[in-house]
Design a protein around this motif. Structure first.
Motif, mmCIF file in Angstrom:
data_model
loop_
_atom_site.group_PDB
_atom_site.id
_atom_site.type_symbol
_atom_site.label_atom_id
_atom_site.label_comp_id
_atom_site.label_asym_id
_atom_site.label_seq_id
_atom_site.Cartn_x
_atom_site.Cartn_y
_atom_site.Cartn_z
ATOM 1 N N THR A 189 -15.174 -3.356 -10.626
ATOM 2 C CA THR A 189 -13.976 -3.961 -10.045
ATOM 3 C C THR A 189 -13.651 -3.241 -8.743
ATOM 4 O O THR A 189 -13.933 -2.046 -8.611
ATOM 5 C CB THR A 189 -12.779 -3.809 -10.996
ATOM 6 N N VAL A 190 -13.072 -3.964 -7.825
ATOM 7 C CA VAL A 190 -12.729 -3.365 -6.534
ATOM 8 C C VAL A 190 -11.368 -3.861 -6.048
ATOM 9 O O VAL A 190 -11.032 -5.036 -6.181
ATOM 10 C CB VAL A 190 -13.812 -3.685 -5.464
ATOM 11 N N GLY A 191 -10.605 -2.936 -5.494
ATOM 12 C CA GLY A 191 -9.375 -3.267 -4.780
ATOM 13 C C GLY A 191 -9.497 -2.663 -3.396
ATOM 14 O O GLY A 191 -9.399 -1.443 -3.257
ATOM 15 N N GLU A 193 -8.306 -1.657 0.193
ATOM 16 C CA GLU A 193 -7.119 -1.548 1.053
ATOM 17 C C GLU A 193 -7.588 -1.762 2.491
ATOM 18 O O GLU A 193 -8.536 -1.136 2.927
ATOM 19 C CB GLU A 193 -6.499 -0.158 0.919
ATOM 20 N N PRO A 274 -4.675 -5.491 -1.901
ATOM 21 C CA PRO A 274 -4.565 -6.472 -2.973
ATOM 22 C C PRO A 274 -4.662 -5.774 -4.332
ATOM 23 O O PRO A 274 -5.049 -4.620 -4.407
ATOM 24 C CB PRO A 274 -5.819 -7.325 -2.758
ATOM 25 N N ILE A 275 -4.339 -6.491 -5.388
ATOM 26 C CA ILE A 275 -4.620 -5.981 -6.730
ATOM 27 C C ILE A 275 -6.121 -6.164 -6.957
ATOM 28 O O ILE A 275 -6.698 -7.166 -6.537
ATOM 29 C CB ILE A 275 -3.804 -6.761 -7.782
ATOM 30 N N PHE A 276 -6.728 -5.195 -7.629
ATOM 31 C CA PHE A 276 -8.186 -5.231 -7.776
ATOM 32 C C PHE A 276 -8.663 -6.409 -8.626
ATOM 33 O O PHE A 276 -7.929 -6.940 -9.437
ATOM 34 C CB PHE A 276 -8.686 -3.920 -8.376
ATOM 35 N N ASN A 322 -11.522 0.903 -3.557
ATOM 36 C CA ASN A 322 -11.211 1.437 -4.886
ATOM 37 C C ASN A 322 -12.128 0.751 -5.876
ATOM 38 O O ASN A 322 -12.128 -0.473 -5.976
ATOM 39 C CB ASN A 322 -9.751 1.159 -5.240
ATOM 40 N N TRP A 323 -12.879 1.550 -6.618
ATOM 41 C CA TRP A 323 -13.989 1.016 -7.414
ATOM 42 C C TRP A 323 -13.945 1.553 -8.833
ATOM 43 O O TRP A 323 -13.721 2.750 -9.038
ATOM 44 C CB TRP A 323 -15.286 1.431 -6.715
ATOM 45 N N SER A 324 -14.147 0.677 -9.778
ATOM 46 C CA SER A 324 -14.232 1.133 -11.160
ATOM 47 C C SER A 324 -15.173 0.232 -11.953
ATOM 48 O O SER A 324 -15.734 -0.718 -11.404
ATOM 49 C CB SER A 324 -12.841 1.163 -11.795
ATOM 50 N N ASN A 332 -11.367 0.008 -19.094
ATOM 51 C CA ASN A 332 -11.795 0.637 -17.845
ATOM 52 C C ASN A 332 -12.601 1.881 -18.210
ATOM 53 O O ASN A 332 -12.060 2.840 -18.755
ATOM 54 C CB ASN A 332 -10.563 0.999 -17.016
ATOM 55 N N ARG A 433 -2.912 14.039 -4.090
ATOM 56 C CA ARG A 433 -3.925 13.176 -3.514
ATOM 57 C C ARG A 433 -4.635 13.895 -2.374
ATOM 58 O O ARG A 433 -3.982 14.452 -1.498
ATOM 59 C CB ARG A 433 -3.264 11.902 -2.951
ATOM 60 N N LYS A 445 -10.298 5.485 -11.291
ATOM 61 C CA LYS A 445 -11.170 4.762 -10.353
ATOM 62 C C LYS A 445 -11.595 5.741 -9.269
ATOM 63 O O LYS A 445 -10.997 6.816 -9.143
ATOM 64 C CB LYS A 445 -10.402 3.603 -9.720
ATOM 65 N N GLU A 447 -12.177 6.148 -5.124
ATOM 66 C CA GLU A 447 -11.785 5.531 -3.863
ATOM 67 C C GLU A 447 -12.816 5.947 -2.816
ATOM 68 O O GLU A 447 -12.863 7.107 -2.419
ATOM 69 C CB GLU A 447 -10.377 6.022 -3.501
HETATM 70 P P1 ADP Z 1 -2.858 4.336 -4.147
HETATM 71 O O1 ADP Z 1 -2.041 5.483 -4.589
HETATM 72 O O2 ADP Z 1 -4.162 4.737 -3.519
HETATM 73 O O3 ADP Z 1 -2.095 3.347 -3.298
HETATM 74 P P2 ADP Z 1 -2.906 2.275 -6.208
HETATM 75 O O4 ADP Z 1 -2.774 2.444 -7.662
HETATM 76 O O5 ADP Z 1 -1.780 1.613 -5.527
HETATM 77 O O6 ADP Z 1 -3.279 3.647 -5.541
HETATM 78 O O7 ADP Z 1 -4.218 1.437 -5.962
HETATM 79 C C1 ADP Z 1 -4.819 1.269 -4.745
HETATM 80 C C2 ADP Z 1 -5.811 0.152 -4.900
HETATM 81 O O8 ADP Z 1 -6.674 0.447 -6.002
HETATM 82 C C3 ADP Z 1 -5.187 -1.198 -5.210
HETATM 83 O O9 ADP Z 1 -5.857 -2.178 -4.473
HETATM 84 C C4 ADP Z 1 -5.447 -1.336 -6.679
HETATM 85 O O10 ADP Z 1 -5.492 -2.685 -7.096
HETATM 86 C C5 ADP Z 1 -6.802 -0.682 -6.803
HETATM 87 N N1 ADP Z 1 -7.159 -0.357 -8.187
HETATM 88 C C6 ADP Z 1 -6.350 0.079 -9.182
HETATM 89 N N2 ADP Z 1 -7.043 0.165 -10.337
HETATM 90 C C7 ADP Z 1 -8.320 -0.213 -10.079
HETATM 91 C C8 ADP Z 1 -9.513 -0.370 -10.847
HETATM 92 N N3 ADP Z 1 -9.546 -0.102 -12.139
HETATM 93 N N4 ADP Z 1 -10.618 -0.812 -10.217
HETATM 94 C C9 ADP Z 1 -10.619 -1.083 -8.912
HETATM 95 N N5 ADP Z 1 -9.537 -0.965 -8.147
HETATM 96 C C10 ADP Z 1 -8.398 -0.541 -8.700
#
Ligand code: ADP
Ligand code: MG
Length: 697
Positions: A189-191, A193, A274-276, A322-324, A332, A433, A445, A447
């Motif tokens: 999965t990927v989100g 930024e 976006p949401i991942f 962001n990758w998982s 997860n 962080r 996940k 990043e």
């Molecule tokens: P940050 O503190 O870096 O802003 P967030 O929790 O807001 O962390 O997440 C940043 C990005 O990571 C968002 O796009 C979110 O959807 C994505 N993300 C969260 N969980 C996962 C996951 N399991 N796999 C991939 N991407 C994820």
């Protein structure tokens, strides 16, 4: 339509629409294709196509297109209307199963790196049913993969889908060894930024460099840049706010889960996250997001810059991938669990990733290489070009305790058994962080932060998926042979940590000391695209991709050629743009200003020879010297470009551009920027950095 929930996905042929519009058995068969990759029969496709067409027409669409992602890095589409003539001289609206499944765009105008022989210009697009069809500008868009007549991938999607299959296969093997029988598929999965700049359209249109290259090639430092750090998370200006609202709506309609938006560090810089979602869909959505960002900006009289380094001296833009890894049962795999078994499983996946990043540092670096991104990596604003993994203090401590057979001092934390090892139960990392790490664990996940803002996220994810698949394969091979699973597991984790801990670095990646330390550890520091590209075709990397059927050897070579070609083309356009600006705008402007100064001095002297003309005279001397020196730099860049004609080899040419042309460009730029600070504003042909960066009120 008003509410967000109604708006969301309203232009997407998603599960809800499919369920509503498809006969029950067709829906079931299509779902089987989407979820399990079963082949879709042509008669079933015909029913789907017809339903899709009716739905699209109701939404005002008249055309359809196979939407694909050639190696240009942007999306391509060729629109066909639904009309089909009848005997009576009228038309009906038609869309067949074959038209849905396969298209035949002319491939000759897309980069192929020598894969497509000239006598066979045909390319094929093939429907990717795992990514929903959608409507954009009155056209039904069907996400497709793009390949040559011989079946070689000519796009970014095909290898991504193959890499997802690879990691699915190997992750399932590992899960089975842990007794997981209910999981039937594993997906990454990927989100992503996404960072970007917004500037006023009027200002943009006055800058040839922005128009031709997406970045400024000249521009003296403005009095105010980002030093006050007053932009980051600052309040959003009304015009930008209106833009973001429109953008969100446009994205929501396309089913894209746009979630977070804020100002970034640099003036005029912003971010959208976006949401991942599943990686393949995230990649499609990121392409659409970039397209929409630019389109919506135009409507608001602005231009969205996606270039990695639009402004010298100001932070550039990247993408955080962001990758998982997730199972179809909703687990997860990078989430530390509650039980010893879950934690052991988490550790094995974590080890696979650590090993993958260490062994394929070169490929990860290559996956983010571009002329634009070379400006960021290595400058103190983005992760360095050295690939390393940040785990945080707690997780690193746990790994160290496993490596050294010591008990992890988890203070008051409850201890749990993992394998034969006594280990703490661990929770989401609470450490700060780390923003300087190229590859950081963030609780559940990783990043990957090296991606450039304008590039497709596919390449990076192809490498991540495939490299991790390879390590999981090795682990599964070892574990399935073991007599005592727990002790084999423990040994494997220990060995992996010992062998690959050099890649773990929790400190400040911007620190010069890290560069020296990384070198001591034997980590690669591939600063530029020409530096890293040769690694792409090393036997180790060819073996990785071919053994997991992600690329054939010919496909790897074609991508290698395309990357180098692209690098050279971009630099060549930039150099030519600089020359044109310098010769036709900047030097003439300086001359005109000099003329004004000398005429003013003469006029003053005509009034009285005693009048002090030191301002005009001294400035005239300085301007003339600086202009002469700039003219020398123009000639030097001209000469540097002329010499490229004698270089035939792609890598040699790229190295020449890096070592000689870039140097000549930098020389010309400093000379021109110096002149900008001396030339009256009304003579200077371009808006200044200040004008551009603070153009949105
Ligand atoms: P940050 O503190 O870096 O802003 P967030 O929790 O807001 O962390 O997440 C940043 C990005 O990571 C968002 O796009 C979110 O959807 C994505 N993300 C969260 N969980 C996962 C996951 N399991 N796999 C991939 N991407 C994820
Ligand atoms: Mg982030």
């Amino acid at each position: 339509m008003s509410s967000t929930t109604e708006l969301f996905g309203s232009l997407v042929f998603n599960d809800v629409v499919m369920k509503e519009r498809l006969p029950k058995d067709t829906f079931a068969k299509l779902q089987n294709t989407i979820k399990n990759g079963q082949r879709l029969e042509i008669d079933v496709a015909a029913v789907v196509a017809n339903a899709m067409k009716d739905w699209a027409i109701e939404k005002g669409a008249t055309h359809f297109t196979h939407w694909f992602q050639p190696m240009t890095g942007i999306t391509a589409e060729k629109h066909d209307s639904f009309i089909s003539p009848t005997k009576e001289g009228k038309v009906i609206m038609e869309f067949s199963g074959k038209e849905l499944i396969q298209g035949e765009p002319d491939a000759s105008s897309f980069p192929s790196g020598g894969l497509r022989s000239t006598f066979e210009a045909r390319g094929y697009t093939a429907w990717d049913p795992t990514s929903y069809a959608f409507i954009k500008d009155g056209t039904l868009c069907i996400p497709t993969a793009f390949c040559s007549y011989g079946g070689e991938a000519l796009d970014k999607k095909t290898p991504l889908l193959r890499s997802m299959e690879a990691i699915n296969r190997q992750a399932l093997r590992v899960l089975r060894l842990f007794g997981n029988e209910d999981v039937t598929s594993v997906r990454t999965t990927v989100g992503p930024e996404q960072e970007y700049f917004l500037i006023d359209k009027e200002v943009y249109e006055k800058r040839k460099d922005l128009i031709y290259t997406g970045r400024t090639l000249f521009g003296a430092k403005p009095p105010k840049g980002q030093e006050l750090e007053d932009h980051y998370f600052g309040s959003i200006k009304p015009r930008v706010n209106a833009y973001m609202k429109d953008l969100d709506e446009a994205l929501w309609k396309l089913g894209i889960l746009a979630k977070t938006k804020h100002n970034e560090v640099a003036p005029a810089q912003h971010e959208l996250a976006p949401i991942f979602t599943t990686t393949n869909i995230a990649a499609d959505h990121n392409q659409l997001t970039m397209e929409m960002m630019q389109k919506v900006a135009k409507k608001h009289g602005m231009v969205c810059l996606l270039h990695e380094k639009p402004f010298e001296g100001i932070n550039g833009s990247g993408k955080h991938n962001n990758w998982s890894i997730s199972t179809n049962t909703g687990v997860n795999l990078l989430e530390p669990g509650d039980t010893p078994k879950e934690n052991a499983q988490f550790l094995i996946f974590l080890c696979a990733i650590i090993k993958a990043v260490d062994e394929y540092q070169d490929l990860l670096r290559i996956s983010v290489a571009s002329a634009g991104n070379d400006h960021r990596l290595g400058a103190n604003e983005a992760p360095p070009a050295i690939v390393s993994v940040f785990l945080g203090a707690e997780l690193t401590g746990i790994l160290e305790s496993i490596e050294n057979d010591t008990e992890y001092d988890a203070k008051k934390k409850e201890h749990l058994k993992i394998g034969v090892q006594v280990l703490p139960r661990f929770f989401r990392d609470t450490t700060d962080r780390n923003r300087t790490s190229p590859f950081a664990f963030t609780g559940n996940k990783f990043e990957f932060r090296m991606l450039g803002s304008s590039i497709s996220i596919s390449d990076a994810n192809v490498v991540l998926n495939t490299a991790v698949a390879e390590e999981l394969r090795q682990f599964a091979d070892i574990l399935c042979e073991a007599d005592d699973f727990n002790s084999a597991l423990n040994d494997l984790i220990k060995k992996t940590i010992k062998d690959h801990k050099r890649i773990i670095f929790n400190g400040n990646g911007y620190d010069d000391a890290w560069v020296a330390e990384a070198e001591k550890r034997g980590l690669l520091n591939l600063k530029t695209t020409p530096d890293c590209m040769p690694y792409m075709i090393s036997p180790k990397n060819i073996e990785l991709f071919t053994s997991h059927k992600v690329f054939s050897e010919a496909e790897i070579h074609s991508r290698y050629e395309i990357s180098l070609e692209n690098y050279v083309k971009i630099l060549n356009i930039e150099a030519l743009t600089m020359l044109e600006m310098a010769k036709r705008d900047i030097l003439p402007a300086v001359s005109a200003f000099s003329k004004e100064l000398s005429e003013t001095a003469s006029l003053k002297k005509a009034v009285s020879p005693k009048i002090n003309c030191s301002y005009e005279e001294e400035l005239l001397v300085r301007l003339s010297d600086a202009a002469a020196s700039m003219f020398e730099k123009v000639k030097a860049l001209d000469d540097a470009l002329a010499a490229t004609k004698d270089i035939g080899d792609a890598l040699e040419l790229a190295v020449y551009y890096k070592e000689t042309v870039i140097g000549a460009m930098n020389g010309l730029r400093s000379a021109a920027d110096e002149l900008e600070t001396m030339t009256a504003k009304n003579f200077w042909p371009y808006p200044s950095y200040g004008d551009i960066l603070f153009s949105i009120k």
